[in-house]
Design an enzyme around this catalytic site. Structure first.
Site, PDB file in Angstrom:
ATOM      1  N   ASP A  55       0.859  -1.316  -0.103  1.00 36.65           N
ATOM      2  CA  ASP A  55       0.090  -0.079   0.223  1.00 36.65           C
ATOM      3  C   ASP A  55       0.886   1.338   0.167  1.00 36.65           C
ATOM      4  O   ASP A  55       1.841   1.280   0.730  1.00 36.65           O
ATOM      5  CB  ASP A  55      -0.853  -0.022   1.204  1.00 36.65           C
ATOM      6  CG  ASP A  55      -1.900   1.240   1.196  1.00 36.65           C
ATOM      7  OD1 ASP A  55      -2.872   0.993   0.975  1.00 36.65           O
ATOM      8  OD2 ASP A  55      -1.363   2.431   1.783  1.00 36.65           O
ATOM      9  N   TYR A  60       2.776  10.159  -0.303  1.00 36.60           N
ATOM     10  CA  TYR A  60       4.224   9.609   0.395  1.00 36.60           C
ATOM     11  C   TYR A  60       5.469   9.819  -0.393  1.00 36.60           C
ATOM     12  O   TYR A  60       6.491   9.793   0.163  1.00 36.60           O
ATOM     13  CB  TYR A  60       3.903   8.205   0.575  1.00 36.60           C
ATOM     14  CG  TYR A  60       2.790   7.513   1.443  1.00 36.60           C
ATOM     15  CD1 TYR A  60       2.138   8.569   2.302  1.00 36.60           C
ATOM     16  CD2 TYR A  60       2.270   6.298   1.301  1.00 36.60           C
ATOM     17  CE1 TYR A  60       1.027   8.063   2.716  1.00 36.60           C
ATOM     18  CE2 TYR A  60       1.159   5.907   2.100  1.00 36.60           C
ATOM     19  CZ  TYR A  60       0.462   6.798   2.565  1.00 36.60           C
ATOM     20  OH  TYR A  60      -0.521   6.355   3.407  1.00 36.60           O
ATOM     21  N   LYS A  85      -3.004   5.909  -3.699  1.00 34.08           N
ATOM     22  CA  LYS A  85      -3.917   6.919  -3.497  1.00 34.08           C
ATOM     23  C   LYS A  85      -4.098   8.076  -4.132  1.00 34.08           C
ATOM     24  O   LYS A  85      -2.947   8.604  -4.389  1.00 34.08           O
ATOM     25  CB  LYS A  85      -4.088   7.161  -1.952  1.00 34.08           C
ATOM     26  CG  LYS A  85      -4.057   5.969  -1.209  1.00 34.08           C
ATOM     27  CD  LYS A  85      -4.174   6.061   0.227  1.00 34.08           C
ATOM     28  CE  LYS A  85      -3.815   4.943   1.045  1.00 34.08           C
ATOM     29  NZ  LYS A  85      -2.340   4.526   1.170  1.00 34.08           N
ATOM     30  N   HIS A 118      -8.187   9.683  -1.207  1.00 35.82           N
ATOM     31  CA  HIS A 118      -7.185   9.602  -0.085  1.00 35.82           C
ATOM     32  C   HIS A 118      -7.741  10.081   1.190  1.00 35.82           C
ATOM     33  O   HIS A 118      -7.623   9.855   2.323  1.00 35.82           O
ATOM     34  CB  HIS A 118      -5.889  10.323  -0.356  1.00 35.82           C
ATOM     35  CG  HIS A 118      -4.631   9.871   0.807  1.00 35.82           C
ATOM     36  ND1 HIS A 118      -3.324  10.003   0.396  1.00 35.82           N
ATOM     37  CD2 HIS A 118      -4.910   9.292   2.059  1.00 35.82           C
ATOM     38  CE1 HIS A 118      -2.544   9.525   1.282  1.00 35.82           C
ATOM     39  NE2 HIS A 118      -3.474   9.042   2.386  1.00 35.82           N
TER      40      HIS A 118
END
Length: 289
Positions: A55, A60, A85, A118
């Protein structure tokens, strides 16, 4: 509920069925920003632990690095479940479609197994979050129809946000990924998702380490001869929740994968269920209309 075998490998890791007939591995490896990614750790998870569910998110900043790790692992693409996401800064019909293609390019894949919105709040000036969520979801539905996403869903959405999408009459989210650990047990949301055939996926199963020193959890760790993290991950999985603990350390990843050789007693499951105190260790979406 999912039937959980006594062991987990690349071929036998238990899965949870989605409403579209696909199966998502119940245990995955989470990644994050601010030092929450390690090439070595991902390789170890894929090659040594049999993890097939990873994931990540655009937010990120590690999609490209993750794509390199996946390629270096030599695990066939069809064996993997890759989730990423869509960040609210990319919400909107056209921008969402482009963001998905960009994520695929960074990951080095032709398709995503799961693509999530998200966060329910939006960042488009002059438009309400409701309007932006609707047109963004329409883009995800089309990406799903095109096969670029094998499944689509949301993250951090509450019942009112899910009802809004449901009322549109289109694709019901296949997954809702929400904070879930002994101190944060949104049971009404869990039940709603199950009634609507939305798979509930939990992140932060260790409450960012806060659960590892709780006396009740440490007591169960001693009782079962396991670590506190294994008790938390096992509790989450035994609740039928798809669980994605994060770690950048191979030994911790190995530890978190060794949760299929024991089962918590019903009384111990119930005792952990009493630890809910409503705390969030991550984002709290309750203020998002």
């Amino acid at each position: 509920m999912v039937t959980i075998p006594s062991s987990c490998s690349a071929l036998s890791c238990p899965t949870v069925g989605l409403s579209n007939g696909l199966n998502i591995p119940i245990l995955g490896l989470g990644t994050s920003h601010d030092g929450g990614y390690s090439h070595e750790a991902v390789l170890y998870a894929l090659q040594e632990c049999g993890i097939r569910h990873i994931d990540t998110a655009k937010r990120y900043g590690c999609e490209e690095a993750l794509g390199k790790a996946v390629a270096d692992s030599a695990v066939p693409r069809e064996e993997l479940w890759l989730t990423t996401k869509l960040w609210p800064g990319d919400y909107g019909y056209q921008s969402a479609k482009q963001a998905c293609r960009d994520s695929c390019a960074r990951l080095g894949v032709d398709y995503l197994d799961l693509y999530l919105m998200h966060w329910p709040d939006c960042m488009v000036p002059g438009l309400s979050s409701r309007e932006v969520r609707a047109e963004t979801w329409r883009a995800l539905e089309e990406l799903y129809d095109e096969g670029l996403c094998r499944a689509i869903g949301v993250s951090n959405f509450l019942i009112r946000h899910l009802n809004e999408l449901k009322d549109r009459g289109g694709v019901v989210p296949h997954v809702n990924q929400v904070e879930f650990h002994p101190f944060q047990q949104p049971l009404e949301l869990v039940e709603y998702c199950r009634e609507e055939d939305i798979v509930f996926e939990g992140y932060c199963p260790l409450a960012k380490g806060q659960a590892l020193t709780h006396p009740a959890i440490m007591k169960l760790a001693r009782k079962y001869g396991r670590s506190a993290s294994q008790i938390c991950v096992r509790w989450s999985i035994q609740n039928g929740v798809v669980t994605i603990p994060k770690s950048t350390k191979p030994d911790r990843i190995h530890e978190n994968c060794q949760v299929f050789g024991f089962r918590l007693d019903d009384s111990d499951m119930a005792a952990l269920g009493l630890l809910h105190d409503g705390r969030h260790v991550s984002w709290d979406p309750t203020h998002v209309e």
